[in-house]
Enzyme design. Structure first.
Site, PDB file in Angstrom:
ATOM      1  N   ASP A 190       0.672  -1.386   0.314  1.00 42.22           N
ATOM      2  CA  ASP A 190       0.176  -0.009  -0.061  1.00 42.22           C
ATOM      3  C   ASP A 190       0.698   1.345   0.118  1.00 42.22           C
ATOM      4  O   ASP A 190       1.393   2.080   0.996  1.00 42.22           O
ATOM      5  CB  ASP A 190      -1.044  -0.250   0.785  1.00 42.22           C
ATOM      6  CG  ASP A 190      -1.703   0.823   1.351  1.00 42.22           C
ATOM      7  OD1 ASP A 190      -1.840   1.698   0.717  1.00 42.22           O
ATOM      8  OD2 ASP A 190      -2.810   1.125   2.627  1.00 42.22           O
ATOM      9  N   LYS A 210       1.263   3.517  -2.136  1.00 34.25           N
ATOM     10  CA  LYS A 210      -0.261   5.415  -2.206  1.00 34.25           C
ATOM     11  C   LYS A 210       1.088   6.339  -2.910  1.00 34.25           C
ATOM     12  O   LYS A 210       1.494   7.367  -2.304  1.00 34.25           O
ATOM     13  CB  LYS A 210      -0.315   6.108  -1.173  1.00 34.25           C
ATOM     14  CG  LYS A 210      -1.666   4.630  -0.861  1.00 34.25           C
ATOM     15  CD  LYS A 210      -2.209   5.626   0.238  1.00 34.25           C
ATOM     16  CE  LYS A 210      -3.281   4.678   0.879  1.00 34.25           C
ATOM     17  NZ  LYS A 210      -3.232   4.108   2.125  1.00 34.25           N
ATOM     18  N   PHE A 211       1.762   5.223  -4.159  1.00 38.15           N
ATOM     19  CA  PHE A 211       2.722   6.196  -5.568  1.00 38.15           C
ATOM     20  C   PHE A 211       2.176   8.498  -5.523  1.00 38.15           C
ATOM     21  O   PHE A 211       0.918   8.280  -5.617  1.00 38.15           O
ATOM     22  CB  PHE A 211       3.343   5.743  -6.228  1.00 38.15           C
ATOM     23  CG  PHE A 211       4.413   4.532  -5.423  1.00 38.15           C
ATOM     24  CD1 PHE A 211       5.321   5.198  -5.776  1.00 38.15           C
ATOM     25  CD2 PHE A 211       3.711   3.526  -6.526  1.00 38.15           C
ATOM     26  CE1 PHE A 211       6.113   3.566  -5.131  1.00 38.15           C
ATOM     27  CE2 PHE A 211       4.249   2.288  -6.111  1.00 38.15           C
ATOM     28  CZ  PHE A 211       5.872   2.437  -5.327  1.00 38.15           C
ATOM     29  N   ALA A 212       2.799   9.016  -4.809  1.00 34.79           N
ATOM     30  CA  ALA A 212       2.270  10.492  -5.664  1.00 34.79           C
ATOM     31  C   ALA A 212       3.268  11.365  -6.054  1.00 34.79           C
ATOM     32  O   ALA A 212       3.235  12.048  -5.791  1.00 34.79           O
ATOM     33  CB  ALA A 212       1.920  10.725  -4.869  1.00 34.79           C
ATOM     34  N   ILE A 222       6.057  12.486  -9.780  1.00 37.48           N
ATOM     35  CA  ILE A 222       6.225  12.616 -11.280  1.00 37.48           C
ATOM     36  C   ILE A 222       6.306  11.101 -11.568  1.00 37.48           C
ATOM     37  O   ILE A 222       7.092  10.237 -11.366  1.00 37.48           O
ATOM     38  CB  ILE A 222       6.944  13.105 -12.050  1.00 37.48           C
ATOM     39  CG1 ILE A 222       8.250  13.557 -11.869  1.00 37.48           C
ATOM     40  CG2 ILE A 222       6.460  15.016 -11.743  1.00 37.48           C
ATOM     41  CD1 ILE A 222       8.768  14.146 -12.522  1.00 37.48           C
ATOM     42  N   GLY A 223       5.534  10.477 -13.681  1.00 35.12           N
ATOM     43  CA  GLY A 223       6.454   8.819 -13.659  1.00 35.12           C
ATOM     44  C   GLY A 223       7.820   8.692 -13.857  1.00 35.12           C
ATOM     45  O   GLY A 223       8.146   7.910 -13.302  1.00 35.12           O
TER      46      GLY A 223
HETATM   47  P1  BMP Z   1      -7.652  -0.174   9.268  1.00 33.09           P
HETATM   48  O1  BMP Z   1      -8.703  -1.651   9.175  1.00 33.09           O
HETATM   49  O2  BMP Z   1      -6.617  -0.595  10.354  1.00 33.09           O
HETATM   50  O3  BMP Z   1      -8.717   1.044   9.700  1.00 33.09           O
HETATM   51  O4  BMP Z   1      -6.735  -0.228   8.681  1.00 33.09           O
HETATM   52  C1  BMP Z   1      -6.768   0.169   7.211  1.00 33.09           C
HETATM   53  C2  BMP Z   1      -5.660   0.065   6.802  1.00 33.09           C
HETATM   54  O5  BMP Z   1      -6.099   0.763   5.047  1.00 33.09           O
HETATM   55  C3  BMP Z   1      -4.763   0.950   6.614  1.00 33.09           C
HETATM   56  O6  BMP Z   1      -3.095   0.229   6.470  1.00 33.09           O
HETATM   57  C4  BMP Z   1      -4.517   2.418   5.778  1.00 33.09           C
HETATM   58  O7  BMP Z   1      -3.503   2.963   5.111  1.00 33.09           O
HETATM   59  C5  BMP Z   1      -5.436   1.508   4.537  1.00 33.09           C
HETATM   60  N1  BMP Z   1      -6.486   2.961   3.733  1.00 33.09           N
HETATM   61  C6  BMP Z   1      -7.902   3.310   4.586  1.00 33.09           C
HETATM   62  O8  BMP Z   1      -7.711   3.403   5.753  1.00 33.09           O
HETATM   63  N2  BMP Z   1      -8.256   4.149   3.804  1.00 33.09           N
HETATM   64  C7  BMP Z   1      -8.128   4.277   2.471  1.00 33.09           C
HETATM   65  O9  BMP Z   1      -8.691   5.397   2.045  1.00 33.09           O
HETATM   66  C8  BMP Z   1      -6.499   3.546   1.756  1.00 33.09           C
HETATM   67  C9  BMP Z   1      -6.241   2.950   2.222  1.00 33.09           C
HETATM   68  O10 BMP Z   1      -5.105   2.117   1.798  1.00 33.09           O
END
Ligand code: BMP
Length: 278
Positions: A92, A94-96, A98-99
């Site tokens: 997870d 979440k790259f954000a 530039i290419g």
């Molecule tokens: P939890 O179920 O413990 O709240 O964890 C949620 C997980 O999902 C976390 O790893 C968080 O980074 C990720 N996440 C999120 O909660 N909401 C988003 O919109 C996007 C996510 O990646």
């Protein structure tokens, strides 16, 4: 018929992204739409929870940069667990950027994410160059990408036109973008709005965080819904559960993890079966 009335197996058979096909096949085979999010800070904790949760989930989601004692052996062991228990690994990240930058962040550095994570995700904030950059690394390795079209946290800015732009961008990269992090069936709304009948467009896997059966929030903006609200009512495909299963901190004992996994697996699968009957 809408995507939400098709089975995971039917969708797997036709999906253009190999990793999406794999994920949907696992859901069908193991009768689970549960992705377990393991946000712990030790290698031993991450591996222990992945081992305990593995039999019950289709995917394990990591935040590899929070692990204090990360090493190559961790990802090798995680890959071995993925093979043993038949789940995919989603970093997870979440790259954000530039290419040209994300391309390096995805392939290089300490983590070399592309070498072990079947799935990763990105924000569209920098524009579509981010997709070109990530695809240049991920496509040759058979990886898949999720775009964060929506988020679960209170007051987040991924709404409206921004969400719609994510769906449009995904459509221009059908071989690499396998789906969305979203709270609802964002792709079908778009199709309806554009005059295309629901379900006639591409198939995207919607993976949804903010799932909990015992709590409504965490005091830091997270908002929880039930598996039934997420899968049946909102038409999402995979529930992502973190603290509801591992319990926070270093994690619940294995026995409790297994118990909670079974509970969420059952609730998620029932919601899917109810949705098919709707
Ligand atoms: P939890 O179920 O413990 O709240 O964890 C949620 C997980 O999902 C976390 O790893 C968080 O980074 C990720 N996440 C999120 O909660 N909401 C988003 O919109 C996007 C996510 O990646």
């Amino acid at each position: 018929p809408s995507i939400t009335t098709r089975t995971y197996a039917e969708r797997a058979a036709k999906h253009p992204v190999p990793v999406a096909k794999q994920l949907l096949d696992i859901c069908d085979r193991k009768k689970t739409n549960l992705c377990v999010s393991v946000d712990v800070t030790s290698k031993a904790g991450l591996l222990r929870i992945a081992e305990a949760a593995g039999p019950y989930c289709c995917c394990i989601k990591t935040h590899i940069d929070i692990v204090e004692d990360f090493d190559r052996d961790l990802v090798q062991q995680l890959q071995a667990l993925a093979d043993k228990h038949d789940f995919l690994i989603w970093e997870d990240r979440k790259f954000a950027d530039i290419g040209s930058t994300v391309r390096l962040q995805y392939s290089s550095g300490i983590y070399k994410i592309a070498s072990w994570a079947h799935i990763t995700n990105a924000h569209l904030v920098p524009g579509e160059g981010i997709l070109t950059g990530l695809a240049s690394v991920g496509l040759p390795l058979g990886r898949g990408l999720l775009l964060l079209a929506e988020m679960s946290a209170k007051g987040n800015l991924a709404t409206g036109e921004y969400t719609a732009k994510n769906v449009e961008a995904a459509r221009r990269h059908p071989e690499f973008v396998m789906g969305f992090v979203a709270m609802r069936r964002v792709d079908e709304r778009e199709e309806t709005a554009g005059g295309v009948a629901p379900g006639e467009g591409a198939d995207y896997v919607i993976m949804t965080p903010g799932v909990g059966l015992d709590s409504k929030g965490d005091g830091m903006g997270q908002q929880y819904r039930t598996p039934d609200e997420v899968i049946r009512e909102s038409g999402c495909d995979v529930i992502i559960v973190g603290r509801g299963i591992y319990g926070g901190g270093d994690g619940n004992p294995n026995e409790e993890i297994v118990k909670q996994c079974k509970r969420y697996q059952e609730a998620g699968w029932k919601a899917y079966e109810d949705r098919l009957r709707q």
